[in-house]
Design a protein around this motif. Structure first.
Motif, PDB file in Angstrom:
ATOM      1  N   UNK A 139       2.600   5.879  -3.129  1.00 16.37           N
ATOM      2  CA  UNK A 139       3.827   6.767  -3.404  1.00 16.37           C
ATOM      3  C   UNK A 139       3.963   6.849  -4.847  1.00 16.37           C
ATOM      4  N   UNK A 140       3.361   6.178  -5.702  1.00 18.46           N
ATOM      5  CA  UNK A 140       3.284   6.117  -6.879  1.00 18.46           C
ATOM      6  C   UNK A 140       4.748   5.477  -7.331  1.00 18.46           C
ATOM      7  N   UNK A 141       5.256   4.490  -6.775  1.00 13.83           N
ATOM      8  CA  UNK A 141       6.583   4.007  -7.070  1.00 13.83           C
ATOM      9  C   UNK A 141       6.548   2.555  -7.127  1.00 13.83           C
ATOM     10  N   UNK A 142       7.450   1.940  -7.662  1.00 13.16           N
ATOM     11  CA  UNK A 142       7.403   0.422  -7.679  1.00 13.16           C
ATOM     12  C   UNK A 142       8.537  -0.031  -6.743  1.00 13.16           C
ATOM     13  N   UNK A 143       8.432  -1.314  -6.678  1.00 10.83           N
ATOM     14  CA  UNK A 143       9.392  -1.911  -5.503  1.00 10.83           C
ATOM     15  C   UNK A 143      10.853  -1.419  -5.479  1.00 10.83           C
ATOM     16  N   UNK A 144      11.223  -1.622  -6.789  1.00 11.06           N
ATOM     17  CA  UNK A 144      12.722  -1.347  -6.931  1.00 11.06           C
ATOM     18  C   UNK A 144      12.875   0.223  -6.557  1.00 11.06           C
ATOM     19  N   UNK A 145      12.140   0.943  -6.535  1.00 13.13           N
ATOM     20  CA  UNK A 145      12.428   2.337  -6.110  1.00 13.13           C
ATOM     21  C   UNK A 145      12.342   2.899  -4.701  1.00 13.13           C
ATOM     22  N   UNK A 146      12.239   1.681  -3.588  1.00 11.59           N
ATOM     23  CA  UNK A 146      12.175   2.222  -2.362  1.00 11.59           C
ATOM     24  C   UNK A 146      13.078   1.118  -1.569  1.00 11.59           C
ATOM     25  N   UNK A 194       0.722  -1.151  -0.120  1.00  7.83           N
ATOM     26  CA  UNK A 194      -0.007  -0.007  -0.135  1.00  7.83           C
ATOM     27  C   UNK A 194       0.858   1.154  -0.101  1.00  7.83           C
ATOM     28  N   UNK A 195       1.906   1.362   0.664  1.00  6.42           N
ATOM     29  CA  UNK A 195       2.707   2.345   0.962  1.00  6.42           C
ATOM     30  C   UNK A 195       3.353   2.777  -0.399  1.00  6.42           C
ATOM     31  N   UNK A 196       3.995   1.588  -1.000  1.00  9.53           N
ATOM     32  CA  UNK A 196       4.638   1.933  -2.480  1.00  9.53           C
ATOM     33  C   UNK A 196       3.737   2.510  -3.329  1.00  9.53           C
TER      34      UNK A 196
END
Length: 268
Positions: free
Chosen positions: A175-182, A170-172
């Motif tokens: 935030x409008x991101x993909x898993x590789x960006x966090x 949910x958080x990712x």
């Protein structure tokens, strides 16, 4: 266009050492106020803390014997309402403890968060604790001004709590991101498993009740993020599969190296 990365912190045990000095006394004071036949010792709470979520921890008390001794209703809906009432009061007690300044902050959190903010990273907290509790700890840990930069994802906003990946997914996505960006900073095995299952790179800073847990799968395991002088706290590296060597303390660049490292090492 290059995606802006995100740094996501768990709350309890990561931002501050909240479990022993905050949550445990808040639970016990709540039990006393409601006349419940329960007081958790430090050793017992070390076991209970492995259950994600405050209401869920309280529900571990609800054996048939406990329900009968406490004079609680048998109806599941009525029992859930009782637990919700306990938990609301526990959150009030806990936020008062936080506001008193009695909780020890974890080294390096504010330093790394400030470095990430200066570098333009997205900042967030993802926790199974109640949102008022999380916001109180966050304000204390990084200061009210920087806390305003954080997205806060907490409490009962997902169906399943850690070690399920729901809160991180949910958080990712929010935030409008993909898993590789966090990248995530966690302190427990359950939290690490949640992060890895969501495909996120994960660093672990072990805390009071988690130092002996199995953190196979994390890309970095340290005693704390550490701090330079004058508040010097040296980072003890406990697992470093990427060969980052973050001594004497962890920097944002070390955490940036974990981007894209999620969901691989922990799956077997």
């Amino acid at each position: 266009m290059r995606t802006v990365p995100a740094l996501i912190f768990d709350c309890d045990g990561v931002l501050a050492d909240t479990e022993r000095d905050g949550h445990l006394p808040a639970f016990n004071r709540t039990f006393a106020e409601f006349g419940l036949p329960a007081r958790w010792s430090d050793a017992e709470y070390a076991r209970r803390v492995k259950v994600g979520g405050g209401k869920e921890r309280m529900k571990t008390l609800l054996t048939p014997e406990f329900v009968a001794e406490a004079g609680l209703p048998d109806d599941p809906a009525a029992l859930d309402a009782e637990v919700a009432k306990w938990h609301r009061r526990k959150t009030e007690i806990y936020t008062g403890i936080i506001a008193s300044g009695a909780i020890r902050l974890r080294p390096g959190v504010r330093r790394v968060a400030e470095e990430a903010a200066d570098a333009g990273w997205v900042l967030a907290v993802a926790s199974t604790s109640a949102e008022p509790s999380v916001r109180g700890v966050l304000d204390l840990a990084v200061g009210k001004a920087l806390a305003l930069r954080f997205g806060v994802f907490a409490g009962d906003i997902v169906a399943h709590k850690k070690p399920a990946p729901d809160i991180y997914e949910l958080t990712v996505s929010s935030l409008g991101l993909g898993p590789a960006d966090a990248v995530v900073v966690e302190d427990s095995r359950n939290g690490m498993l949640a992060a890895l299952a969501a495909g996120l790179g994960c660093a672990v800073t072990t805390s009071t009740y988690t130092a002996e847990e199995d953190f196979t799968g994390a890309s970095l395991v340290v005693s704390s993020l550490g701090d330079p002088p004058p508040d010097e706290t040296v980072t003890e590296v406990r697992a470093d599969p990427l060969g980052l060597r973050p001594e004497p303390y962890v920097r944002l660049a070390d955490l940036a190296a974990l981007l894209g490292e999620g969901g691989v090492r922990g799956r077997s």
